[in-house]
Design a protein around this motif. Structure first.
Motif, PDB file in Angstrom:
ATOM      1  N   GLY A 146      -5.361 -23.091 -17.457  1.00  0.00           N
ATOM      2  CA  GLY A 146      -6.222 -21.982 -17.852  1.00  0.00           C
ATOM      3  C   GLY A 146      -6.205 -20.948 -16.742  1.00  0.00           C
ATOM      4  N   VAL A 147      -5.975 -19.701 -17.112  1.00  0.00           N
ATOM      5  CA  VAL A 147      -5.962 -18.609 -16.138  1.00  0.00           C
ATOM      6  C   VAL A 147      -7.230 -17.790 -16.367  1.00  0.00           C
ATOM      7  N   TYR A 148      -8.064 -17.723 -15.338  1.00  0.00           N
ATOM      8  CA  TYR A 148      -9.361 -17.068 -15.427  1.00  0.00           C
ATOM      9  C   TYR A 148      -9.426 -15.828 -14.552  1.00  0.00           C
ATOM     10  N   GLU A 149     -10.105 -14.816 -15.051  1.00  0.00           N
ATOM     11  CA  GLU A 149     -10.451 -13.644 -14.252  1.00  0.00           C
ATOM     12  C   GLU A 149     -11.901 -13.842 -13.818  1.00  0.00           C
ATOM     13  N   VAL A 150     -12.147 -13.739 -12.519  1.00  0.00           N
ATOM     14  CA  VAL A 150     -13.473 -14.004 -11.965  1.00  0.00           C
ATOM     15  C   VAL A 150     -13.931 -12.775 -11.192  1.00  0.00           C
ATOM     16  N   CYS A 151     -15.178 -12.368 -11.413  1.00  0.00           N
ATOM     17  CA  CYS A 151     -15.761 -11.244 -10.678  1.00  0.00           C
ATOM     18  C   CYS A 151     -16.899 -11.754  -9.801  1.00  0.00           C
ATOM     19  N   LEU A 152     -16.902 -11.313  -8.566  1.00  0.00           N
ATOM     20  CA  LEU A 152     -17.963 -11.647  -7.623  1.00  0.00           C
ATOM     21  C   LEU A 152     -18.683 -10.370  -7.226  1.00  0.00           C
ATOM     22  N   ASN A 153     -19.989 -10.490  -6.981  1.00  0.00           N
ATOM     23  CA  ASN A 153     -20.741  -9.325  -6.534  1.00  0.00           C
ATOM     24  C   ASN A 153     -20.573  -9.148  -5.025  1.00  0.00           C
ATOM     25  N   GLN A 154     -21.274  -8.205  -4.447  1.00  0.00           N
ATOM     26  CA  GLN A 154     -21.136  -7.922  -3.023  1.00  0.00           C
ATOM     27  C   GLN A 154     -21.627  -9.070  -2.141  1.00  0.00           C
ATOM     28  N   GLU A 155     -22.475  -9.930  -2.694  1.00  0.00           N
ATOM     29  CA  GLU A 155     -22.970 -11.104  -1.952  1.00  0.00           C
ATOM     30  C   GLU A 155     -22.032 -12.297  -2.102  1.00  0.00           C
ATOM     31  N   LYS A 156     -20.876 -12.078  -2.726  1.00  0.00           N
ATOM     32  CA  LYS A 156     -19.834 -13.090  -2.937  1.00  0.00           C
ATOM     33  C   LYS A 156     -20.284 -14.214  -3.870  1.00  0.00           C
ATOM     34  N   GLU A 157     -21.142 -13.881  -4.818  1.00  0.00           N
ATOM     35  CA  GLU A 157     -21.585 -14.825  -5.840  1.00  0.00           C
ATOM     36  C   GLU A 157     -20.917 -14.446  -7.159  1.00  0.00           C
ATOM     37  N   ILE A 158     -20.554 -15.443  -7.949  1.00  0.00           N
ATOM     38  CA  ILE A 158     -19.881 -15.174  -9.226  1.00  0.00           C
ATOM     39  C   ILE A 158     -20.847 -14.470 -10.175  1.00  0.00           C
ATOM     40  N   SER A 159     -20.417 -13.313 -10.658  1.00  0.00           N
ATOM     41  CA  SER A 159     -21.230 -12.566 -11.616  1.00  0.00           C
ATOM     42  C   SER A 159     -20.678 -12.719 -13.036  1.00  0.00           C
ATOM     43  N   SER A 160     -19.366 -13.011 -13.158  1.00  0.00           N
ATOM     44  CA  SER A 160     -18.787 -13.262 -14.475  1.00  0.00           C
ATOM     45  C   SER A 160     -17.421 -13.919 -14.322  1.00  0.00           C
ATOM     46  N   TYR A 161     -17.007 -14.603 -15.387  1.00  0.00           N
ATOM     47  CA  TYR A 161     -15.648 -15.149 -15.445  1.00  0.00           C
ATOM     48  C   TYR A 161     -15.224 -15.212 -16.902  1.00  0.00           C
ATOM     49  N   LYS A 162     -13.901 -15.126 -17.108  1.00  0.00           N
ATOM     50  CA  LYS A 162     -13.378 -15.123 -18.469  1.00  0.00           C
ATOM     51  C   LYS A 162     -11.978 -15.714 -18.454  1.00  0.00           C
ATOM     52  N   ARG A 163     -11.720 -16.627 -19.392  1.00  0.00           N
ATOM     53  CA  ARG A 163     -10.365 -17.166 -19.488  1.00  0.00           C
ATOM     54  C   ARG A 163      -9.478 -16.121 -20.142  1.00  0.00           C
ATOM     55  N   ARG A 164      -8.385 -15.787 -19.480  1.00  0.00           N
ATOM     56  CA  ARG A 164      -7.449 -14.774 -19.952  1.00  0.00           C
ATOM     57  C   ARG A 164      -6.238 -15.370 -20.646  1.00  0.00           C
ATOM     58  N   GLU A 165      -5.914 -16.618 -20.283  1.00  0.00           N
ATOM     59  CA  GLU A 165      -4.682 -17.209 -20.805  1.00  0.00           C
ATOM     60  C   GLU A 165      -4.791 -18.728 -20.756  1.00  0.00           C
ATOM     61  N   LEU A 166      -4.120 -19.374 -21.680  1.00  0.00           N
ATOM     62  CA  LEU A 166      -3.981 -20.821 -21.690  1.00  0.00           C
ATOM     63  C   LEU A 166      -2.513 -21.100 -21.953  1.00  0.00           C
ATOM     64  N   ARG A 167      -1.870 -21.827 -21.047  1.00  0.00           N
ATOM     65  CA  ARG A 167      -0.437 -22.062 -21.178  1.00  0.00           C
ATOM     66  C   ARG A 167      -0.086 -23.472 -20.694  1.00  0.00           C
ATOM     67  N   PHE A 168       1.068 -23.956 -21.114  1.00  0.00           N
ATOM     68  CA  PHE A 168       1.555 -25.228 -20.607  1.00  0.00           C
ATOM     69  C   PHE A 168       1.951 -25.053 -19.143  1.00  0.00           C
ATOM     70  N   ARG A 169       1.711 -26.065 -18.357  1.00  0.00           N
ATOM     71  CA  ARG A 169       2.024 -25.996 -16.939  1.00  0.00           C
ATOM     72  C   ARG A 169       3.518 -25.761 -16.699  1.00  0.00           C
ATOM     73  N   SER A 170       4.353 -26.288 -17.546  1.00  0.00           N
ATOM     74  CA  SER A 170       5.803 -26.162 -17.383  1.00  0.00           C
ATOM     75  C   SER A 170       6.349 -24.816 -17.871  1.00  0.00           C
ATOM     76  N   SER A 171       5.519 -24.026 -18.550  1.00  0.00           N
ATOM     77  CA  SER A 171       6.018 -22.736 -19.049  1.00  0.00           C
ATOM     78  C   SER A 171       6.187 -21.757 -17.895  1.00  0.00           C
ATOM     79  N   ILE A 172       7.090 -20.835 -18.083  1.00  0.00           N
ATOM     80  CA  ILE A 172       7.359 -19.842 -17.054  1.00  0.00           C
ATOM     81  C   ILE A 172       6.314 -18.741 -17.176  1.00  0.00           C
ATOM     82  N   ASN A 173       5.659 -18.446 -16.057  1.00  0.00           N
ATOM     83  CA  ASN A 173       4.643 -17.409 -16.041  1.00  0.00           C
ATOM     84  C   ASN A 173       5.289 -16.092 -15.624  1.00  0.00           C
ATOM     85  N   GLN A 174       5.373 -15.155 -16.554  1.00  0.00           N
ATOM     86  CA  GLN A 174       5.980 -13.862 -16.255  1.00  0.00           C
ATOM     87  C   GLN A 174       4.921 -12.796 -16.281  1.00  0.00           C
ATOM     88  N   GLU A 175       4.782 -12.087 -15.152  1.00  0.00           N
ATOM     89  CA  GLU A 175       3.784 -11.017 -15.071  1.00  0.00           C
ATOM     90  C   GLU A 175       4.439  -9.672 -15.089  1.00  0.00           C
TER      91      GLU A 175
END
Length: 86
Positions: A57-86
């Motif tokens: 699972g590939v997640y995007e995570v946002c932290l506030n200025q106090e370095k605490e998690i303010s939000s997170y969202k899964r962006r992608e779900l892929r097999f570990r063996s698959s090639i990740n192309q950005e």
């Protein structure tokens, strides 16, 4: 050592509430805090039981200025063996 604190906070949160962190692939300074991309191994035991490839699972995570998690969202779900192309 700011990045170490950020990594520690995100790792602790994901290990407790989502899934164990596989790796953190990016850390960016954002307008009001920090933005990270985190990869976790999803449902590891289920996948082992059925002899399937692990899912990442590939997640995007946002932290506030106090370095605490303010939000997170899964962006992608892929097999570990698959090639990740950005």
């Amino acid at each position: 050592m700011e990045i170490k604190k950020i990594i520690g906070n995100v790792t602790e949160f994901f290990n407790e509430f989502v899934a164990p962190v596989h790796k953190i692939t990016s850390i960016e300074d954002a307008e009001n805090g920090w933005k990270l991309t985190v990869e976790v191994i999803e449902e590891k035991e289920y996948m082992k039981k059925y002899a399937k490839d692990e899912m990442i699972g590939v997640y995007e995570v946002c932290l506030n200025q106090e370095k605490e998690i303010s939000s997170y969202k899964r962006r992608e779900l892929r097999f570990r063996s698959s090639i990740n192309q950005e």
